[in-house]
Scaffold this motif. Structure first.
Motif, PDB file in Angstrom:
ATOM      1  N   LEU A 697       0.842  -1.182   0.000  1.00  0.00           N
ATOM      2  CA  LEU A 697       0.000   0.000   0.000  1.00  0.00           C
ATOM      3  C   LEU A 697       0.882   1.239   0.000  1.00  0.00           C
ATOM      4  O   LEU A 697       1.950   1.253   0.614  1.00  0.00           O
ATOM      5  CB  LEU A 697      -0.908   0.012   1.236  1.00  0.00           C
ATOM      6  N   LEU A 698       0.403   2.273  -0.675  1.00  0.00           N
ATOM      7  CA  LEU A 698       1.133   3.528  -0.653  1.00  0.00           C
ATOM      8  C   LEU A 698       0.954   4.181   0.707  1.00  0.00           C
ATOM      9  O   LEU A 698      -0.135   4.150   1.304  1.00  0.00           O
ATOM     10  CB  LEU A 698       0.647   4.454  -1.763  1.00  0.00           C
ATOM     11  N   GLY A 699       2.063   4.797   1.200  1.00  0.00           N
ATOM     12  CA  GLY A 699       2.046   5.333   2.549  1.00  0.00           C
ATOM     13  C   GLY A 699       1.805   6.826   2.624  1.00  0.00           C
ATOM     14  O   GLY A 699       1.127   7.293   3.530  1.00  0.00           O
ATOM     15  N   GLY A 700       2.363   7.598   1.676  1.00  0.00           N
ATOM     16  CA  GLY A 700       2.184   9.026   1.769  1.00  0.00           C
ATOM     17  C   GLY A 700       3.152   9.778   0.881  1.00  0.00           C
ATOM     18  O   GLY A 700       3.928   9.196   0.110  1.00  0.00           O
ATOM     19  N   LEU A 701       3.133  11.110   1.022  1.00  0.00           N
ATOM     20  CA  LEU A 701       3.908  11.999   0.162  1.00  0.00           C
ATOM     21  C   LEU A 701       4.675  12.973   1.034  1.00  0.00           C
ATOM     22  O   LEU A 701       4.140  13.513   2.009  1.00  0.00           O
ATOM     23  CB  LEU A 701       2.962  12.779  -0.766  1.00  0.00           C
ATOM     24  N   GLU A 702       5.975  13.195   0.657  1.00  0.00           N
ATOM     25  CA  GLU A 702       6.790  14.227   1.279  1.00  0.00           C
ATOM     26  C   GLU A 702       7.232  15.199   0.180  1.00  0.00           C
ATOM     27  O   GLU A 702       7.563  14.790  -0.939  1.00  0.00           O
ATOM     28  CB  GLU A 702       8.026  13.630   1.946  1.00  0.00           C
ATOM     29  N   ALA A 703       7.261  16.456   0.539  1.00  0.00           N
ATOM     30  CA  ALA A 703       7.707  17.482  -0.417  1.00  0.00           C
ATOM     31  C   ALA A 703       8.725  18.378   0.277  1.00  0.00           C
ATOM     32  O   ALA A 703       8.428  18.938   1.337  1.00  0.00           O
ATOM     33  CB  ALA A 703       6.530  18.289  -0.926  1.00  0.00           C
ATOM     34  N   THR A 704       9.939  18.513  -0.342  1.00  0.00           N
ATOM     35  CA  THR A 704      10.999  19.328   0.246  1.00  0.00           C
ATOM     36  C   THR A 704      11.431  20.377  -0.784  1.00  0.00           C
ATOM     37  O   THR A 704      11.900  20.027  -1.882  1.00  0.00           O
ATOM     38  CB  THR A 704      12.202  18.462   0.646  1.00  0.00           C
ATOM     39  N   ALA A 711       6.892  19.759   3.567  1.00  0.00           N
ATOM     40  CA  ALA A 711       5.482  19.437   3.758  1.00  0.00           C
ATOM     41  C   ALA A 711       5.294  17.940   3.581  1.00  0.00           C
ATOM     42  O   ALA A 711       6.067  17.281   2.867  1.00  0.00           O
ATOM     43  CB  ALA A 711       4.609  20.218   2.788  1.00  0.00           C
ATOM     44  N   GLN A 712       4.250  17.410   4.227  1.00  0.00           N
ATOM     45  CA  GLN A 712       4.032  15.963   4.190  1.00  0.00           C
ATOM     46  C   GLN A 712       2.550  15.671   4.374  1.00  0.00           C
ATOM     47  O   GLN A 712       1.834  16.397   5.061  1.00  0.00           O
ATOM     48  CB  GLN A 712       4.821  15.281   5.318  1.00  0.00           C
ATOM     49  N   VAL A 745       9.823  15.736  -4.551  1.00  0.00           N
ATOM     50  CA  VAL A 745       8.719  14.982  -3.971  1.00  0.00           C
ATOM     51  C   VAL A 745       9.169  13.541  -3.779  1.00  0.00           C
ATOM     52  O   VAL A 745       9.907  12.987  -4.595  1.00  0.00           O
ATOM     53  CB  VAL A 745       7.464  15.054  -4.856  1.00  0.00           C
ATOM     54  N   GLY A 746       8.743  12.950  -2.673  1.00  0.00           N
ATOM     55  CA  GLY A 746       9.044  11.559  -2.374  1.00  0.00           C
ATOM     56  C   GLY A 746       7.760  10.804  -2.101  1.00  0.00           C
ATOM     57  O   GLY A 746       6.998  11.155  -1.192  1.00  0.00           O
ATOM     58  N   LEU A 747       7.492   9.766  -2.877  1.00  0.00           N
ATOM     59  CA  LEU A 747       6.319   8.908  -2.692  1.00  0.00           C
ATOM     60  C   LEU A 747       6.800   7.604  -2.069  1.00  0.00           C
ATOM     61  O   LEU A 747       7.647   6.919  -2.648  1.00  0.00           O
ATOM     62  CB  LEU A 747       5.635   8.656  -4.040  1.00  0.00           C
ATOM     63  N   TYR A 748       6.274   7.279  -0.890  1.00  0.00           N
ATOM     64  CA  TYR A 748       6.777   6.080  -0.202  1.00  0.00           C
ATOM     65  C   TYR A 748       5.627   5.105   0.051  1.00  0.00           C
ATOM     66  O   TYR A 748       4.449   5.464   0.107  1.00  0.00           O
ATOM     67  CB  TYR A 748       7.475   6.441   1.104  1.00  0.00           C
ATOM     68  N   ASP A 749       6.021   3.823   0.187  1.00  0.00           N
ATOM     69  CA  ASP A 749       5.034   2.770   0.426  1.00  0.00           C
ATOM     70  C   ASP A 749       5.127   2.284   1.874  1.00  0.00           C
ATOM     71  O   ASP A 749       5.958   2.750   2.661  1.00  0.00           O
ATOM     72  CB  ASP A 749       5.207   1.618  -0.573  1.00  0.00           C
ATOM     73  N   ALA A 750       4.257   1.341   2.238  1.00  0.00           N
ATOM     74  CA  ALA A 750       4.182   0.848   3.614  1.00  0.00           C
ATOM     75  C   ALA A 750       5.431   0.085   4.012  1.00  0.00           C
ATOM     76  O   ALA A 750       5.702  -0.090   5.208  1.00  0.00           O
ATOM     77  CB  ALA A 750       2.951  -0.038   3.789  1.00  0.00           C
TER      78      ALA A 750
END
Length: 761
Positions: A697-704, A711-712, A745-750
């Motif tokens: 599952l996708l976990g979320g988004l981080e933006a630097t 932001a997250q 942007v960083g897209l991370y999973d579980a």
């Protein structure tokens, strides 16, 4: 969001088993060793005072120290009950003839007892124009005095005929106390008064249908007010050795003392919500009182089934509880001459009714389960005697000329019985149903001691059942054989048991059978998996240290010997620290065993499509396993937990249970960013990232931003984070992006994998 590892730590091996409690002193060491070596068998103590009901005793008595001792024999007399309610008995000069007051038709019967045949017959002596005959008194000249209710009439019967009747200004007459051949005291209810009756004047009265309220009119018939109390009813009377008159009331249950010539009383003991059901005065000045406490304002109220209630007549107050289960309690109180009241004995859910003296013992007739009770004045111990099949034993009187015999009046169902302390018959006792809490294999039955008794004189039988029904499903009675170290029989199993003891008629009168202990091996039940969790990857465990060793042991710990430290150890383990550790995976479980067995667990996993299991923890006593996943191929892995019992359970008896536990997903591949945009919308910058992951599952988004702003979000655009393909949107205030020319942007999973992309602003 689950924080990702930022540093690499060495791999944490599985820790060894938590140590057992260490006790400092030599004594404590021995005790601790005893706790660790506790057998799987269990001991059930059989306290005959608690476990042998009154109805299950014959020729034996259960004493409050848990022992069985010699006791009286209760013989139910056969015959046709003369009335629905039996209130009182009065002896005559002939020990085989008695007078009985009844309800609800106000009849008085003459009872003839044939002790040899254990039978009785009755004939109607007189029928009064009253409902209840609460008390009878045989006068010296052969006349009979009757106290009645609900019209408060005092009646004189001569040769089977009513010759005098006076209605007192009360509702009920409860008790009659002769002071001499010419004077009788009458206890009344509503209001609570005591009247003095001059028998010579009263016997000259006629049958008066109406009540007399005028003092002069009462005095003309020999009746005068002796004293009164504020409580509603005076229930019992007794004359003390110094001439004073003791009285007991209801519904408060106070105990009073009146001067010999009447007047204002003093309170000997104040109570609340109680009824004084009997008083017994001793020649040395002591007074014994039976009190029954009830939630129903201290009184037991029923309406006799056949009674015809007159208009505006008060509810009849009866001296035994209604048919529903009695929830009150009772107490035997001693008021020593010149001393303070003392409670000698008390029983819950049992009503005390009448008192009698037999040697150094008090005999108490009871109610609810037909109990006959006692109190040993020398030993200061309570007793349970053989009881009746009826529910209430509200009458008890010594047989004239036979000090070892008592006539018992019973109700629900009505009838009579003889209580004989001198009878030489076979003695027996049977326990109530005893619950072992789980099905078990029975071992030896051991008595603490048999006093003045030989094993050969005692016969012991047992029967068992796996159900709680009192009648159905029980095995036949099985004899137990004394083997020197206990009483045994092979092949006994069950959850419930009843024990029966029998002794011959010539068994010694001073015999004592101590408490018994039954040893049993409970059914071995399989361990139960309470919880299983796969913690998020990339975390390691630093187990919390075991509880500090105790250097002492409390008395409660010793009395609860056999209790394990599982709860303390589990609490300590849950306090363990979790730290970032890339490539690590933790599986955690909680297992309970209904029988307290020691357990070992083997944890294994198998990749979907493979057939072989890989063991990661083998026969571990720890509730977790920690292993590396970096070297494992990606995919879905099945997990398995095999739990086995270990020592001290014998190898042939050990149970093993397999549990299919949660699937483990191993994912080393970052998600794919399918679309990523950043645009200015008014006073903020909106960043949108759409991506997909193959396994997790996708976990979320981080933006630097390259100006340092960050932001997250873990909230997807559709509101529910539930898929391997999601869209995440984050809004950043425009002032926070001042000077920034790009955002990463960083897209991370579980699983902690991250895909990044740089977007120009």
């Amino acid at each position: 969001m689950i924080a990702r590892a930022s540093a690499s730590l060495p791999f944490m091996p599985v820790f060894s088993r938590f140590p057992r409690r260490i006790v400092g002193s030599a004594l404590a060491l021995l005790l601790a060793a005893g706790l660790a070596a506790e057998p799987l068998s269990r001991k059930t103590e059989i306290d005959f005072f608690a476990d042998a009901p009154s109805r299950n005793l014959k020729g034996l008595a259960a004493r409050s120290d848990g022992r069985l001792v010699a006791g009286p024999v209760l013989t139910e007399l056969t015959g046709t009950a003369p009335a629905d309610i039996l209130w009182c008995v009065a002896p005559t000069a002939d020990a085989s003839h008695w007078l009985v007051g009844t309800g609800p038709e106000g009849k008085i019967f003459e009872l003839t007892i044939d002790a040899a045949k254990s039978a009785y017959t009755s004939r109607e002596l007189v029928k009064l124009d009253e409902s209840q005959v609460f008390s009878l008194l045989r006068l010296a000249n052969g006349d009979l005095l009757a106290a009645t209710s609900p019209r408060g009439a005092l009646c004189l019967i001569r040769d089977g005929k009513l010759v005098a009747r006076v209605g007192l200004p009360v509702d009920s007459l409860f008790d009659l106390l002769p002071l001499d051949e010419r004077t009788v005291l009458v206890a009344t209810g509503n209001p609570g008064r005591i009247y003095r009756v001059d028998l010579k004047k009263f016997s000259a009265a006629t049958v008066l249908p109406e009540k007399l309220a005028d003092e002069a009119a009462l005095a003309s018939h020999g009746i005068a007010l002796f004293g009164e109390v504020r409580d509603r009813n005076v229930r019992r009377l007794a004359q003390l050795a110094d001439g004073r008159i003791a009285a007991g009331s209801a519904p408060r249950g106070n105990l009073y003392a009146f001067p010999h010539d009447g007047g204002a009383p003093v309170i000997l003991q104040e109570n609340r919500d109680a009824e004084v059901t009997d008083l017994l005065a001793e020649p040395n000045g002591d007074l014994y009182a039976a009190l029954t406490y009830s939630a129903n304002n201290g009184e037991f109220r029923i309406t006799p089934p056949a009674a015809k209630k007159e208009k505006d007549a008060p509810e009849t107050v009866l001296a035994f509880p209604p048919a529903e289960r009695f929830s009150g309690r009772s107490a035997l109180v001693k008021l020593p001459a010149g001393g303070f009241p003392e409670i000698l004995a008390a029983r819950n859910r049992t009503a005390f009714y009448r008192l009698a003296r037999h040697g150094d013992q008090l005999v108490i007739s009871g109610g609810e389960q037909g109990e006959l009770l006692g109190y040993d004045l020398d030993e200061r111990l309570s007793l349970t005697f053989a009881g009746s099949a009826s529910s209430q034993l509200n009458g008890l009187a010594a047989v004239p000329g036979q000090p070892d015999r008592f006539l018992v009046l019973r109700n629900n169902a009505p009838g009579f019985a003889l209580l004989d302390f001198a009878a030489r018959t076979p003695r027996s006792a049977e326990t109530r149903r005893i619950d072992l809490e789980s099905p078990a294999q029975l071992g030896a039955l051991q008595f603490n001691r048999l006093r003045h008794l030989d094993d050969r004189q005692l016969a012991v039988e047992i029967k068992t059942s796996n159900g709680s029904d009192e009648l159905e499903g029980w095995t036949p009675w099985t004899p137990l054989v004394s083997a020197g170290d206990g009483w045994r029989a092979e092949g006994l199993r069950g959850r419930y048991l009843k024990l029966r003891l029998a002794l011959p008629a010539d068994s010694p009168a001073d015999l004592q059978i101590d408490k018994a202990s039954l040893y049993a091996l409970p059914q071995n039940r399989r361990p139960q998996l309470q919880e299983f969790r796969l913690l998020p990857p990339n975390f390691g465990l630093v187990p919390s240290p075991a509880p500090s060793p105790s250097t002492s042991m409390s008395l409660s710990q010793l009395m609860q010997a056999g209790g394990k430290d599982d709860d303390k150890r589990a609490g300590s383990f849950l306090a363990s620290q979790v730290v970032p550790m890339p490539g690590a995976q933790i599986a955690f479980w909680q297992i309970s065993d209904p029988d307290g067995d020691n357990l070992l667990a083997t944890f294994s996993l198998r990749r979907d499509g493979d057939t072989a299991w890989t063991d990661l923890a083998v026969n571990s006593a720890e509730p977790y396993v920690q292993f590396g996943i970096s070297h494992l191929p990606e995919g879905v892995y099945f997990t398995r937990l095999v739990v086995s019992e270990t020592e001290p359970r014998l190898p042939g008896d050990r149970l093993t249970t397999d549990y299919e536990t949660d699937d483990l997903v191993i994912d080393h591949t970052p998600p794919a960013i399918l679309e990523a945009t950043a645009r200015r919308d008014g006073d903020h910058v909106t960043i949108t990232v759409h991506g997909r992951d193959a396994l997790s599952l996708l976990g979320g988004l981080e933006a630097t931003f390259n100006n340092g702003a960050h932001a997250q979000t873990e909230q997807p655009l559709d509101g529910i984070r539930d898929g391997r393909e999601e869209t995440f949107v984050v809004e950043v205030p425009l002032p926070a992006t001042a000077g920034a020319t790009s955002v990463e942007v960083g897209l991370y999973d579980a699983a902690g994998n991250t895909a990044t992309r740089r977007i120009a602003l």
